[in-house]
Design an enzyme around this catalytic site. Structure first.
Site, PDB file in Angstrom:
ATOM      1  N   CYS A 278       0.828  -1.207   0.000  1.00 56.55           N
ATOM      2  CA  CYS A 278       0.000   0.000   0.000  1.00 56.55           C
ATOM      3  C   CYS A 278       0.860   1.254   0.000  1.00 56.55           C
ATOM      4  O   CYS A 278       0.474   2.286  -0.560  1.00 56.55           O
ATOM      5  CB  CYS A 278      -0.964  -0.016   1.179  1.00 56.55           C
ATOM      6  SG  CYS A 278      -0.179  -0.264   2.789  1.00 56.55           S
TER       7      CYS A 278
ATOM      8  N   HIS B 296      -1.554   0.942   7.650  1.00 59.20           N
ATOM      9  CA  HIS B 296      -2.017   1.045   6.266  1.00 59.20           C
ATOM     10  C   HIS B 296      -1.759   2.461   5.759  1.00 59.20           C
ATOM     11  O   HIS B 296      -1.911   3.442   6.497  1.00 59.20           O
ATOM     12  CB  HIS B 296      -3.505   0.713   6.188  1.00 59.20           C
ATOM     13  CG  HIS B 296      -4.047   0.695   4.798  1.00 59.20           C
ATOM     14  ND1 HIS B 296      -3.552  -0.120   3.809  1.00 59.20           N
ATOM     15  CD2 HIS B 296      -5.051   1.422   4.220  1.00 59.20           C
ATOM     16  CE1 HIS B 296      -4.213   0.074   2.688  1.00 59.20           C
ATOM     17  NE2 HIS B 296      -5.128   1.012   2.911  1.00 59.20           N
TER      18      HIS B 296
END
Length: 968
Positions: free
Chosen positions: A98, A347
């Site tokens: 990510c 994340h």
């Protein structure tokens, strides 16, 4: 409906009153549960497996009534994967990539960088265009990825090509800030090799600024600047609230003093100084790294700072430049967010402003969300950052944003040409567009394929729906009408549209007679003949099982088994009581202990063997019992004879065997007189002999000196090389030597019984001095190395050792000896007392007689076979000791024959004391075993035979107590 167990009992309850030969059709139908009422819909939560007439809960509910077409397939609408008009394309997260996706989206929205990258040629020494061109280098993969992000028809694309070219581990999250630096450096190096000079310096023009580290000497005032380039500013956020404070601290003056003093070239010595950073120029794109991930000295790991930092939408960097009065306004173009409390996980997402429309978008891997009102919105992202201390978010002024998760801010210098439509349009080169068109064609083909698969599934589901509605109504078999059986599992799979319907297979339901097994009826369903005809016509299979396939033989066999179970319980109790006593005659029989323990189980298996019945096997029994399928198999050798292992069998009476024989008529029979298998005995003997030879050879080589009695330690002269010796009984050593000499004829020695040398309290029975005086004949001394070998090869009940301890004293060194276990003094004193008593009260011992001639001692052994005359003794002047056995009354003829001295001429003494009491015992006179008695004769005897007659006459028979020796 009754549980399955109750249905099972009800199906066979009639066997209690019906013998196997009296079974009729009605009994067979009861056993197969033909007449059990069917269940109604809603009455059962799930299907009753014990009832062959229950057709509820097999999956029919999914087909009855109206059905949504989407239930006929599990294929998502392919159009959901299609990119909507005027939207951006997402990037697939390959596991932990990510952080890569966020930077790629930020760089893609840098129109000048994208335009420049498209102009790059020959990134991998390839001349464009080629029809079969495929990207190979990192630069080419980045070109292709940007082209897909721009013109792909997909809602999101796969960045695997670029990630693989970069050599990144998709399963491990890397340092995002470090990745940004390295990637821009790699891109700069690639572009610097372009022939077009406008492309060579794109990275510097976009991201590079100039600054210098200026050090000023406090002594002479000399300034020493060190020019440097930067691609981003790393700002400390700890202790600050807004971006201005962070930049101010970055540029503040630093004092160099103490150990950190500066070496001034003018002063030629270390001097106190000041140092600061001066910004001389700023790049078009200003990357500000907020140092949220810092090293924690206490834990030795990185940690995340969840400090709220306020930053403006427009940033004026003019006050921070060296040239005062310069206005340099930047606009916020991207914010990179890290969601999570740890520096090693979490994340990454990116908020990016579209350069053409000024709209803000949130890029979260495959998902892209447009912000409302052309404004940046970070509220949702801030709510996800969990911390131990939930600090309240400070209020932000208009035009400012506040975040505790933002780790990188991207500002772009505002220029009027940025709003020019010509500048905001970036065209994809033809060679890249061909690759994009090819991928779009694959995507459209995939969409058509998925749509076709959805349509086929829907059409098939509709047809199946009609089929099920038609057939399910025909499934129940009416009373009195013909019927057939089909597998329950097949019906469930037929009603389960997710599986492919195969042909009907009834093969697993057949008994050994080729008919329906009564135990399998719970796994089958009874349906009408009409429904069976339709199912077999459409799906095929077999064999067909109708009412004629109800097996009368199996029902009869089961009837016999169930009836026998009751009798078996009584026989089991009787046999259990009978085996408690041994056989009273020689007519016993051998049975295996394992067989006898599980004979009831074996009896059931024996009865069920014909119909291959396995449900009676106890799953908890031992492996040995699981292998036992025949009674007495456990005492059979491989030659078919009686096993030589007596521990595995026992004798039972003829009465017990006759009862067992009823259940096991084919079991091996061995009477009490049956000899074990001779082949097994011979083989065992040969194996034991070979094993004994090998054992003796190994032990002899390990204890060669002990076997040959060489280099033995002694207590009289303690060996200098050790302070400890070990003790074992001499009996063990003697027996062991016998085994080593004749390993095939002698039993191996397996243990060392040192308890023979210990008292009942576990104490040692001998002292060092007693072993020197004579007790050593009972023991053997071992070297420590020999003891280690003994301990490995033999089982030792109690180690015994003796240690020499040297101590320094004022008069010199003294030596003491200790044993382990220690001496038990009480038992030692008792042992000495008993030893002295045995020396005085004995029934058999040896004493010696010496003849004294002219004040000299002449020794002669007077055994019955020694015959030495008196003249020979006088001539040689030397005679052996006379040995007298004290087991019976003394025979003075031994002394007379040995020394030619008649009893009335024998003067006997011991230790100077004359022995004259004929009625006393040897023990009372102080004559102990192994003593020496002195003999002095009065004068020689001429007539030996006459003297013998006189001795025999004069010796009183009752005058001696069994241990006496006196003759006058």
């Amino acid at each position: 409906m009754a549980p399955r167990v109750q249905l099972e009992k009800a199906a066979w309850r009639w066997v209690e009153s019906v013998r196997p030969e009296d079974i009729h059709r009605e009994h067979i139908e009861i056993a197969y549960r033909i007449c059990v009422p069917p269940c109604k819909r809603g009455a059962c939560r799930r299907n009753c497996k014990g009832n062959p007439n229950c057709l509820v809960g097999i999956g029919e509910h999914a087909w009855l009534g109206e059905i949504n077409e989407n239930s006929f397939h599990n294929i998502d609408d392919p159009n959901s994967e299609r990119r909507d008009k005027n939207t951006f394309v997402g990037l697939t997260n390959l596991g932990a990539t990510c952080y890569v996706n966020t930077f790629l989206q930020v760089w893609f929205h840098n129109l000048e960088l994208r335009r420049t990258l498209y102009l790059c040629q020959n990134c991998s020494n390839t001349i464009f265009p080629f029809l079969d061109y495929e990207p190979r280098s990192i630069c080419e993969h980045l070109q292709y990825l940007f082209a897909l992000l721009q013109n792909s028809n997909r809602r999101y694309i796969d960045p695997s090509g670029l990630v693989k070219a970069l050599g990144l581990d998709t399963g491990q999250q890397q340092d995002a800030q470090e990745f940004s630096k390295l990637f821009l450096s790699l891109l700069e190096d690639t572009l610097s090799k372009q022939k077009n000079p406008n492309l060579q310096n794109v990275i510097q023009l976009q991201f590079c600024g100039q600054m210098s580290y200026v050090t000023v000497c406090n002594q002479c005032g000399r300034a020493s600047p060190l020019p440097s380039r930067y691609y981003e500013l790393e700002l400390n956020i700890q202790g600050h609230k807004n971006l201005t404070e962070c930049v101010t601290e970055f540029l503040k003056e630093e004092k160099l003093d103490g150990d950190n003093r500066y070496f001034c070239e003018s002063c030629q010595s270390k001097q106190n100084a000041t140092r600061r950073i001066k910004l001389h120029s700023l790049p078009r794109v200003l990357n500000l790294q907020l140092m949220r991930f810092v090293f924690d000295r206490q834990t030795g790991h990185k940690k995340k700072l969840n400090t709220f930092i306020s930053f403006p939408e427009q940033l004026d960097m003019g006050p921070f430049l060296e040239g005062k009065g310069i206005k340099c306004v930047y606009e916020l173009s991207a914010v990179l967010i890290h969601r999570g409390v740890s520096a090693y996980s979490g994340h990454y997402i990116a908020h990016v402003r579209d350069a053409r429309t000024s709209d803000w978008y949130k890029f979260n891997d495959e998902e892209i969300e447009k912000m409302e009102g052309k404004k940046l919105q970070l509220g949702i992202e801030e709510d996800i950052a969990e911390t131990k201390s939930q600090t309240r978010k400070p209020k932000c002024s208009k035009g400012y944003h506040c975040s505790r998760n933002a780790y990188m801010l991207v500002y772009k210098c505002h220029r009027e040409e940025d709003t020019d439509p010509m500048e905001t349009n970036v065209d994809v080169p033809g060679f890249l567009q061909r690759l994009v068109d090819r991928d779009n064609r694959k995507f459209e083909e995939w969409c058509l394929e998925m749509a076709d698969m959805r349509k086929q599934s829907v059409d098939k589901g509709k047809a199946k729906h009609e089929e099920v509605k038609e057939l399910y109504e025909l499934l129940p078999a009416e009373d009195g009408q013909q019927y057939e059986f089909v597998p329950l599992e097949w019906l469930k799979k037929w009603l389960d549209d997710s599986t492919v319907t195969k042909e009907i297979d009834n093969g697993n339901f057949l008994c050994s007679h080729g008919k329906l097994h009564p135990d399998k009826v719970g796994e089958a369903k009874r349906i009408s003949v009409k429904a069976a005809e339709l199912l077999f016509d459409r799906y095929g299979g077999g064999p067909r099982l109708d009412g004629s396939t109800l097996c009368e033989e199996c029902v009869g066999q089961r009837c016999r088994v169930l009836r026998l179970k009751n009798q078996l319980a009584e026989d089991y109790k009787e046999v259990t009581n009978l085996v408690k006593g041994p056989p009273k005659s020689d007519e016993g029989y051998w049975v295996g202990k394992t067989s006898l323990r599980i004979w009831r189980q074996l009896a059931l298996e024996q009865l069920d063997e014909d119909e291959e019945e396995t449900k009676h096997i106890d799953e908890n029994q031992d492996e040995d019992e699981e292998e036992m399928k025949t009674f007495n198999k456990d005492i059979l050798c491989r030659h078919g004879g009686l096993s030589i292992l007596e521990s595995e069998r026992r004798l039972v009476t003829e009465e017990v065997w006759s009862k067992l024989r009823v259940y096991f008529p084919k079991a091996p029979q061995f009477t009490q007189l049956q000899e074990p298998c001779q082949q097994c005995l011979e083989r065992e003997g040969k194996e034991n002999e070979a094993l004994n030879r090998m054992m003796a050879s190994e032990q002899k080589s390990s204890l060669l000196n002990l076997f040959q009695e060489k280099n033995r330690p002694t207590l009289t002269k303690w060996p200098q090389e050790t302070d400890i010796l070990y003790i074992v009984p001499m009996f063990f050593v003697d027996e062991w030597r016998k085994f080593i000499r004749r390993p095939t004829k002698t039993t191996p020695v397996s243990s060392v019984g040192n308890s023979l040398l210990l008292c009942p309290h576990g104490g040692f029975m001998f002292t060092h001095d007693s072993m020197l005086m004579g007790d050593a004949q009972h023991i053997a001394l071992l070297w420590p190395g020999e003891w280690e070998v003994i301990s490995r090869h033999f089982l030792v009940d109690q180690p015994i050792s003796i240690c020499q301890i040297s101590q320094a004293t004022p008069n010199g060194s003294s030596v003491e000896y200790t044993t382990q276990p220690e001496l038990c003094r009480d038992c030692r004193e008792g042992f000495i007392f008993q030893q002295q008593r045995d020396m005085r009260e004995y029934a058999q011992a040896t004493v010696y007689v010496r003849k004294v001639i002219d004040d000299k001692r002449i020794m002669k052994e007077a055994a019955p076979e020694v015959n030495v005359s008196g003249s020979e003794a006088e001539d040689e002047r030397e005679e052996p000791v006379a040995k007298v056995d004290g087991e019976r009354d003394p025979d003075f003829s031994q002394i007379m024959h040995a020394f030619s001295v008649a009893p009335f001429d024998q003067n006997l003494s011991i230790d100077g004391r004359c022995l004259t009491d004929d009625s006393a015992t040897l023990g009372s006179l102080g004559v102990i075993p192994e003593s020496v008695i002195c003999l002095k004769a009065d004068e020689p005897i001429a007539d030996y035979a006459a003297l013998e007659d006189v001795y025999q006459v004069c010796m009183p028979e009752e005058g001696f107590k069994g241990t006496g020796l006196l003759g006058h």
